[in-house]
Motif scaffolding. Sequence first.
Motif, PDB file in Angstrom:
ATOM      1  N   LYS A  57       0.851  -1.191   0.000  1.00  0.00           N
ATOM      2  CA  LYS A  57       0.000   0.000   0.000  1.00  0.00           C
ATOM      3  C   LYS A  57       0.893   1.249   0.000  1.00  0.00           C
ATOM      4  O   LYS A  57       1.992   1.253   0.533  1.00  0.00           O
ATOM      5  CB  LYS A  57      -0.898   0.001   1.244  1.00  0.00           C
ATOM      6  N   ASN A  58       0.390   2.283  -0.611  1.00  0.00           N
ATOM      7  CA  ASN A  58       1.093   3.566  -0.750  1.00  0.00           C
ATOM      8  C   ASN A  58       2.209   3.519  -1.789  1.00  0.00           C
ATOM      9  O   ASN A  58       3.015   4.442  -1.880  1.00  0.00           O
ATOM     10  CB  ASN A  58       1.667   4.059   0.597  1.00  0.00           C
ATOM     11  N   GLU A  59       2.257   2.441  -2.539  1.00  0.00           N
ATOM     12  CA  GLU A  59       3.179   2.364  -3.660  1.00  0.00           C
ATOM     13  C   GLU A  59       2.365   2.116  -4.921  1.00  0.00           C
ATOM     14  O   GLU A  59       1.323   1.459  -4.879  1.00  0.00           O
ATOM     15  CB  GLU A  59       4.212   1.235  -3.476  1.00  0.00           C
ATOM     16  N   THR A  60       2.835   2.632  -6.037  1.00  0.00           N
ATOM     17  CA  THR A  60       2.111   2.403  -7.276  1.00  0.00           C
ATOM     18  C   THR A  60       2.290   0.957  -7.692  1.00  0.00           C
ATOM     19  O   THR A  60       3.258   0.294  -7.335  1.00  0.00           O
ATOM     20  CB  THR A  60       2.642   3.316  -8.397  1.00  0.00           C
ATOM     21  N   SER A  61       1.346   0.462  -8.455  1.00  0.00           N
ATOM     22  CA  SER A  61       1.412  -0.918  -8.909  1.00  0.00           C
ATOM     23  C   SER A  61       2.374  -1.081 -10.079  1.00  0.00           C
ATOM     24  O   SER A  61       2.613  -2.194 -10.526  1.00  0.00           O
ATOM     25  CB  SER A  61       0.018  -1.399  -9.325  1.00  0.00           C
ATOM     26  N   ASN A  62       2.901   0.012 -10.557  1.00  0.00           N
ATOM     27  CA  ASN A  62       3.788  -0.038 -11.714  1.00  0.00           C
ATOM     28  C   ASN A  62       5.202  -0.413 -11.288  1.00  0.00           C
ATOM     29  O   ASN A  62       5.992   0.430 -10.889  1.00  0.00           O
ATOM     30  CB  ASN A  62       3.795   1.309 -12.436  1.00  0.00           C
ATOM     31  N   GLY A  63       5.527  -1.709 -11.344  1.00  0.00           N
ATOM     32  CA  GLY A  63       6.864  -2.182 -11.010  1.00  0.00           C
ATOM     33  C   GLY A  63       7.022  -2.656  -9.588  1.00  0.00           C
ATOM     34  O   GLY A  63       7.993  -3.336  -9.268  1.00  0.00           O
ATOM     35  N   ALA A  64       6.083  -2.339  -8.700  1.00  0.00           N
ATOM     36  CA  ALA A  64       6.199  -2.749  -7.300  1.00  0.00           C
ATOM     37  C   ALA A  64       5.453  -4.045  -7.011  1.00  0.00           C
ATOM     38  O   ALA A  64       5.626  -4.640  -5.957  1.00  0.00           O
ATOM     39  CB  ALA A  64       5.661  -1.647  -6.383  1.00  0.00           C
ATOM     40  N   GLU A  65       4.625  -4.487  -7.956  1.00  0.00           N
ATOM     41  CA  GLU A  65       3.811  -5.674  -7.696  1.00  0.00           C
ATOM     42  C   GLU A  65       4.633  -6.954  -7.801  1.00  0.00           C
ATOM     43  O   GLU A  65       5.631  -7.017  -8.504  1.00  0.00           O
ATOM     44  CB  GLU A  65       2.618  -5.739  -8.659  1.00  0.00           C
ATOM     45  N   ILE A  66       4.192  -7.944  -7.056  1.00  0.00           N
ATOM     46  CA  ILE A  66       4.797  -9.278  -7.134  1.00  0.00           C
ATOM     47  C   ILE A  66       3.682 -10.280  -7.368  1.00  0.00           C
ATOM     48  O   ILE A  66       2.508 -10.011  -7.062  1.00  0.00           O
ATOM     49  CB  ILE A  66       5.563  -9.642  -5.847  1.00  0.00           C
ATOM     50  N   HIS A  67       4.044 -11.425  -7.912  1.00  0.00           N
ATOM     51  CA  HIS A  67       3.055 -12.493  -8.066  1.00  0.00           C
ATOM     52  C   HIS A  67       3.112 -13.384  -6.836  1.00  0.00           C
ATOM     53  O   HIS A  67       4.179 -13.772  -6.376  1.00  0.00           O
ATOM     54  CB  HIS A  67       3.335 -13.331  -9.309  1.00  0.00           C
ATOM     55  N   THR A  68       1.962 -13.690  -6.286  1.00  0.00           N
ATOM     56  CA  THR A  68       1.894 -14.571  -5.131  1.00  0.00           C
ATOM     57  C   THR A  68       0.816 -15.626  -5.352  1.00  0.00           C
ATOM     58  O   THR A  68      -0.219 -15.354  -5.975  1.00  0.00           O
ATOM     59  CB  THR A  68       1.601 -13.795  -3.835  1.00  0.00           C
ATOM     60  N   ASN A  69       1.065 -16.825  -4.863  1.00  0.00           N
ATOM     61  CA  ASN A  69       0.042 -17.864  -4.856  1.00  0.00           C
ATOM     62  C   ASN A  69      -0.845 -17.678  -3.644  1.00  0.00           C
ATOM     63  O   ASN A  69      -0.462 -17.022  -2.668  1.00  0.00           O
ATOM     64  CB  ASN A  69       0.687 -19.250  -4.845  1.00  0.00           C
ATOM     65  N   ILE A  70      -2.038 -18.261  -3.695  1.00  0.00           N
ATOM     66  CA  ILE A  70      -3.020 -18.067  -2.632  1.00  0.00           C
ATOM     67  C   ILE A  70      -3.533 -19.409  -2.136  1.00  0.00           C
ATOM     68  O   ILE A  70      -3.878 -20.288  -2.925  1.00  0.00           O
ATOM     69  CB  ILE A  70      -4.227 -17.234  -3.118  1.00  0.00           C
ATOM     70  N   PHE A  71      -3.545 -19.573  -0.807  1.00  0.00           N
ATOM     71  CA  PHE A  71      -4.214 -20.697  -0.152  1.00  0.00           C
ATOM     72  C   PHE A  71      -5.388 -20.119   0.638  1.00  0.00           C
ATOM     73  O   PHE A  71      -5.211 -19.193   1.428  1.00  0.00           O
ATOM     74  CB  PHE A  71      -3.273 -21.411   0.825  1.00  0.00           C
ATOM     75  N   ASN A  72      -6.574 -20.676   0.417  1.00  0.00           N
ATOM     76  CA  ASN A  72      -7.721 -20.334   1.247  1.00  0.00           C
ATOM     77  C   ASN A  72      -7.821 -21.371   2.359  1.00  0.00           C
ATOM     78  O   ASN A  72      -7.967 -22.568   2.099  1.00  0.00           O
ATOM     79  CB  ASN A  72      -9.001 -20.321   0.420  1.00  0.00           C
ATOM     80  N   ILE A  73      -7.735 -20.921   3.602  1.00  0.00           N
ATOM     81  CA  ILE A  73      -7.650 -21.840   4.736  1.00  0.00           C
ATOM     82  C   ILE A  73      -8.641 -21.429   5.823  1.00  0.00           C
ATOM     83  O   ILE A  73      -9.379 -20.439   5.666  1.00  0.00           O
ATOM     84  CB  ILE A  73      -6.218 -21.876   5.304  1.00  0.00           C
ATOM     85  N   ASP A  74      -8.623 -22.203   6.935  1.00  0.00           N
ATOM     86  CA  ASP A  74      -9.440 -21.814   8.079  1.00  0.00           C
ATOM     87  C   ASP A  74      -8.543 -21.667   9.306  1.00  0.00           C
ATOM     88  O   ASP A  74      -7.309 -21.694   9.204  1.00  0.00           O
ATOM     89  CB  ASP A  74     -10.584 -22.817   8.319  1.00  0.00           C
ATOM     90  N   TYR A  75      -9.168 -21.523  10.478  1.00  0.00           N
ATOM     91  CA  TYR A  75      -8.413 -21.247  11.701  1.00  0.00           C
ATOM     92  C   TYR A  75      -7.468 -22.381  12.098  1.00  0.00           C
ATOM     93  O   TYR A  75      -6.458 -22.160  12.766  1.00  0.00           O
ATOM     94  CB  TYR A  75      -9.379 -20.985  12.864  1.00  0.00           C
ATOM     95  N   ASP A  76      -7.781 -23.624  11.688  1.00  0.00           N
ATOM     96  CA  ASP A  76      -7.042 -24.796  12.169  1.00  0.00           C
ATOM     97  C   ASP A  76      -6.004 -25.308  11.174  1.00  0.00           C
ATOM     98  O   ASP A  76      -5.375 -26.338  11.415  1.00  0.00           O
ATOM     99  CB  ASP A  76      -8.027 -25.929  12.490  1.00  0.00           C
ATOM    100  N   TYR A  77      -5.829 -24.622  10.058  1.00  0.00           N
ATOM    101  CA  TYR A  77      -4.968 -25.139   8.992  1.00  0.00           C
ATOM    102  C   TYR A  77      -3.506 -25.254   9.429  1.00  0.00           C
ATOM    103  O   TYR A  77      -2.865 -26.289   9.232  1.00  0.00           O
ATOM    104  CB  TYR A  77      -5.071 -24.216   7.777  1.00  0.00           C
ATOM    105  N   LEU A  78      -2.966 -24.197  10.027  1.00  0.00           N
ATOM    106  CA  LEU A  78      -1.558 -24.202  10.409  1.00  0.00           C
ATOM    107  C   LEU A  78      -1.261 -25.280  11.451  1.00  0.00           C
ATOM    108  O   LEU A  78      -0.240 -25.976  11.374  1.00  0.00           O
ATOM    109  CB  LEU A  78      -1.139 -22.833  10.946  1.00  0.00           C
ATOM    110  N   ARG A  79      -2.169 -25.432  12.412  1.00  0.00           N
ATOM    111  CA  ARG A  79      -1.977 -26.449  13.455  1.00  0.00           C
ATOM    112  C   ARG A  79      -2.052 -27.844  12.871  1.00  0.00           C
ATOM    113  O   ARG A  79      -1.296 -28.742  13.254  1.00  0.00           O
ATOM    114  CB  ARG A  79      -3.030 -26.270  14.556  1.00  0.00           C
ATOM    115  N   THR A  80      -2.941 -28.046  11.914  1.00  0.00           N
ATOM    116  CA  THR A  80      -3.106 -29.370  11.314  1.00  0.00           C
ATOM    117  C   THR A  80      -1.853 -29.809  10.581  1.00  0.00           C
ATOM    118  O   THR A  80      -1.447 -30.971  10.657  1.00  0.00           O
ATOM    119  CB  THR A  80      -4.303 -29.372  10.333  1.00  0.00           C
ATOM    120  N   LEU A  81      -1.217 -28.882   9.874  1.00  0.00           N
ATOM    121  CA  LEU A  81      -0.033 -29.219   9.082  1.00  0.00           C
ATOM    122  C   LEU A  81       1.283 -28.877   9.780  1.00  0.00           C
ATOM    123  O   LEU A  81       2.355 -29.124   9.221  1.00  0.00           O
ATOM    124  CB  LEU A  81      -0.087 -28.501   7.733  1.00  0.00           C
TER     125      LEU A  81
END
Length: 387
Positions: free
Chosen positions: A105-129
Amino acid sequence: MKGSFFGKSSQKKPLHSGLIVFQFSISTILLIATLVVYKQLQFMQTKKLGYDKDQVIALPDTRLLGDKQLAFKEQLLQNSHVVAASLSRYTPGGIMMDGTQIYPKNETSNGAEIHTNIFNIDYDYLRTLGIQVVQGRNFSRDFPTDSISGILINESAVHELGWKGTNPIGKSVVRSGNHEYKVIGVVKDFNYVSVKQKVAPLMLMMGRNAGGIVMKIKTTDVTGFLDDLKKQWDAFNPNGPLEYHFLDEQFATFYASEQRTQQLFSAFALLAVIIASLGLFALSAFVIEQRTKEIGIRKVMGASVPGIVQLLVKDFVQLVLIAVVIASPIAWYAMHHWLQDFAYRIDVEWWMFALSGLMALSIALLTVSYQSIKAALVNPVKSLRSE
């Protein structure tokens, strides 16, 4: 290879020597390659992944349960063998993965953006794995905004966003479409794809429509547990059969290609060593037969059996050593090039060449020594008479 085609005996010696060097060069190259492939495969299979894959079961099609997914998860947790469970169709190594462009935030999207993958999880995901939070916190029901605008990112995302060395907690990122999210925690990098690839930026966010369940179990009777699981599944009257897979089995499929490569190199190395040994065995018999009279004279003059064996073996050992010297740089170049396909890889170390060379030399010694000892033990009177 004898007779007039190759000319005199003195002219055949370079041919004999060349064949030995060539055959043992090939054998040594294959031995080194087999060892490097084995060590790389072992490295990948034992590398710490950043998550727990043992006795973790993924159910990829719980969408068939409709609005009963949460109830099914709660019932699973009643089983004493279920340590933890999470509503998510995203598992390390799974094909279900979304991606997006984000930038601070507060930076332009021109050159500052990165590609990221997305995981949709719930509250217990980190503990489970067993995924570790290294900064900030996990999603919590105590913070209602977590499900709307809170995200977790991994260490690679922190680095790519230019936040390394700073505290990213509380900072915001903007996603395509001008959706804004606040970082509430940073998770330790974990290999959510094959360890052939470098860990890429990852964003974890609260998901609403799970479509899958991942659970950690602890039992010695896995077959019995799976039977109970199927009964529980059928009791919910789903629109399809139960499908599941174990994370460790899925992890193993990533390296099927390397396992086949190792098996192929091992087979060819064994074949090359056998062929080279057969050739050396026949050639040593031929050479020793030509030196029968010499051996008899040396014994009459007082030469010992070990001394004669050393004399006969020396020339062959020198040729094998030359083969090892020739093979080593070729093998290093080939395997160094092969390892470039892996983001996480071993180093090609000197002991791999030393061990392979020692194996080739030992095989040659065993092959030639039999013929040499047999010739050295013959009565010299018999040797001279046969001449």
